[in-house]
Design a protein around this motif. Structure first.
Motif, mmCIF file in Angstrom:
data_model
loop_
_atom_site.group_PDB
_atom_site.id
_atom_site.type_symbol
_atom_site.label_atom_id
_atom_site.label_comp_id
_atom_site.label_asym_id
_atom_site.label_seq_id
_atom_site.Cartn_x
_atom_site.Cartn_y
_atom_site.Cartn_z
ATOM 1 N N UNK A 149 0.700 -1.164 -0.068
ATOM 2 C CA UNK A 149 0.439 0.111 -0.110
ATOM 3 C C UNK A 149 1.042 1.516 0.248
ATOM 4 N N UNK A 150 0.611 1.640 -1.067
ATOM 5 C CA UNK A 150 1.159 2.846 -1.368
ATOM 6 C C UNK A 150 0.394 4.603 -1.067
ATOM 7 N N UNK A 151 0.707 5.346 -0.201
ATOM 8 C CA UNK A 151 0.186 6.964 -0.409
ATOM 9 C C UNK A 151 -0.096 7.702 -1.023
ATOM 10 N N UNK A 152 -0.916 8.545 -1.700
ATOM 11 C CA UNK A 152 -1.032 9.017 -2.435
ATOM 12 C C UNK A 152 -1.162 10.609 -1.980
ATOM 13 N N UNK A 153 -1.530 10.505 -0.894
ATOM 14 C CA UNK A 153 -1.852 11.621 0.197
ATOM 15 C C UNK A 153 -0.486 12.445 0.514
ATOM 16 N N UNK A 154 0.240 13.273 0.000
ATOM 17 C CA UNK A 154 1.469 13.729 0.160
ATOM 18 C C UNK A 154 1.132 14.903 1.560
ATOM 19 N N UNK A 155 0.432 15.104 1.314
ATOM 20 C CA UNK A 155 0.173 16.062 2.426
ATOM 21 C C UNK A 155 -0.051 15.970 3.839
ATOM 22 N N UNK A 156 -1.332 14.540 4.041
ATOM 23 C CA UNK A 156 -1.574 13.756 5.100
ATOM 24 C C UNK A 156 -0.916 12.926 6.054
ATOM 25 N N UNK A 157 0.217 12.742 4.682
ATOM 26 C CA UNK A 157 0.938 11.153 5.199
ATOM 27 C C UNK A 157 2.443 10.989 4.974
ATOM 28 N N UNK A 158 2.961 10.958 5.817
ATOM 29 C CA UNK A 158 4.402 10.636 5.701
ATOM 30 C C UNK A 158 4.891 9.399 6.167
ATOM 31 N N UNK A 159 6.687 9.234 5.478
ATOM 32 C CA UNK A 159 6.971 8.165 5.936
ATOM 33 C C UNK A 159 8.372 8.276 5.576
ATOM 34 N N UNK A 160 9.611 7.685 6.105
ATOM 35 C CA UNK A 160 10.872 8.263 6.125
ATOM 36 C C UNK A 160 11.576 6.771 6.267
ATOM 37 N N UNK A 161 12.239 6.212 4.961
ATOM 38 C CA UNK A 161 13.204 5.105 5.134
ATOM 39 C C UNK A 161 14.493 5.184 5.404
ATOM 40 N N UNK A 162 15.289 4.583 5.800
ATOM 41 C CA UNK A 162 16.780 4.611 5.975
ATOM 42 C C UNK A 162 17.285 4.243 6.579
ATOM 43 N N UNK A 163 18.081 2.717 5.705
ATOM 44 C CA UNK A 163 19.256 1.905 5.687
ATOM 45 C C UNK A 163 20.906 2.562 6.267
ATOM 46 N N UNK A 164 21.076 1.744 6.959
ATOM 47 C CA UNK A 164 22.041 1.473 7.962
ATOM 48 C C UNK A 164 22.732 0.105 8.203
#
Length: 310
Positions: free
Chosen positions: A143-158
């Motif tokens: 599931x991918x959001x298409x609402x870029x104002x009401x939803x947020x995500x941060x993906x980080x690789x270590x």
């Protein structure tokens, strides 16, 4: 409906269909915003092509229907659905047995990062790592959001303590592995959304710890990110019944083999329970819900015997 003939020109181009030869799929679309339209399509994936056949069409996303799906050889099916400017979901690609019955629910209120075989899997090619992980999958859907104002995500690789890459809003991180030998890596995804989008799944935090090394060949290798599936019965408003066993969690065996340690912990004001999931397919464990209305966090952890864990 789809049927494939291989190495032959059929004399009769009619295939008999019915409850014994087709598969039945009961489909429910639970649009979280009735004011928005949407669309969907069940794509046909023939064995002779890497492309799905079809095109999404506008449909009501507040509806129920019964689909009859062909079960012949040579193709699989993968449905996709979306709500305008809100959410896009992709179900796993699958085949169906004649006479089988299935249930499919879209836009369920409980959402979190999920991967399946009908979307881009995380890979390593040589020293290049590519991980595409949308944060809003329901059940076994990507599931991918298409609402870029009401939803947020941060993906980080270590890699160890070193941060290799980070993406905000974008669902993909890419990085060069610092060393070719087997090293530990960690992928962290934090996602949140406004209450105006949904009162449920307001924030999720997911971590995958895994090891990776350079491929023996130049072909991309899928990275071992294991995950837990779940099935929780809710009504159209997102509420589950009280006082009964209705939570079911499953560790899919594909891609991670058998054996390992799988821990489920549901902590809340009325329930504190830790349970080990079964050691064999379908790796299932049911969870008792509280006897009265309550909201509480759910924490899931799993470790494969090779060391990978979500």
């Amino acid at each position: 409906m789809m049927w494939t003939w291989h190495n032959e020109i059929p004399e009769h181009l009619v295939v008999q269909g019915g409850p014994k030869t087709l598969a039945r799929v009961d489909v429910t679309f639970n649009n979280p915003d009735a004011a928005r339209g949407g669309g969907e399509f069940r794509f046909d994936w023939p064995v002779y092509s890497d492309w799905g056949i079809g095109l999404t069409v506008r449909e009501s996303m507040n509806s129920r229907r019964v689909d009859w799906v062909s079960t012949g050889p040579g193709n699989s099916w993968g449905q996709e659905a979306y709500v305008d400017d809100l959410l896009y979901e992709i179900e796993p690609r699958k085949t169906y047995k004649p006479g089988s019955k299935h249930t499919q629910k879209w836009f369920e209120p409980i959402e979190r990062p999920h991967l399946n075989n009908n979307c881009k899997l995380p890979t390593r090619e040589g020293s290049r790592l590519t991980l595409d992980v949308p944060g809003w999958g329901g059940s076994d859907h990507v599931g991918a959001s298409m609402d870029y104002q009401g939803t947020r995500q941060t993906l980080t690789l270590y890699q160890g303590a070193d941060r290799l890459a980070q993406a905000t809003y974008n669902t993909t991180v890419t990085a060069q592995a610092p060393r070719p030998d087997r090293q530990p890596y960690r992928l962290v995804l934090d996602a949140d959304r406004d209450a105006s989008v949904s009162p449920y799944s307001s924030a999720t935090h997911t971590e995958w710890a895994f090891t990776s090394e350079a491929n023996a060949t130049d072909r991309p290798a899928v990275l071992p990110l294991i995950q837990l599936d779940y099935a929780i019965d809710t009504d159209a408003s997102g509420k589950a019944g009280r006082g009964r066993e209705d939570g079911c969690f499953r560790l899919p065996p594909a891609g991670c083999g058998r054996g390992g340690h799988h821990l489920l912990a549901h902590r809340g004001p009325l329930l504190r329970r830790r349970a080990h999931l079964a050691a064999g397919p379908p790796y299932t464990r049911r969870v008792l819900r509280p006897g009265r209305t309550a909201r509480s966090p759910l924490r899931l952890a799993s470790r494969h015997r090779a060391g990978q864990r979500p």
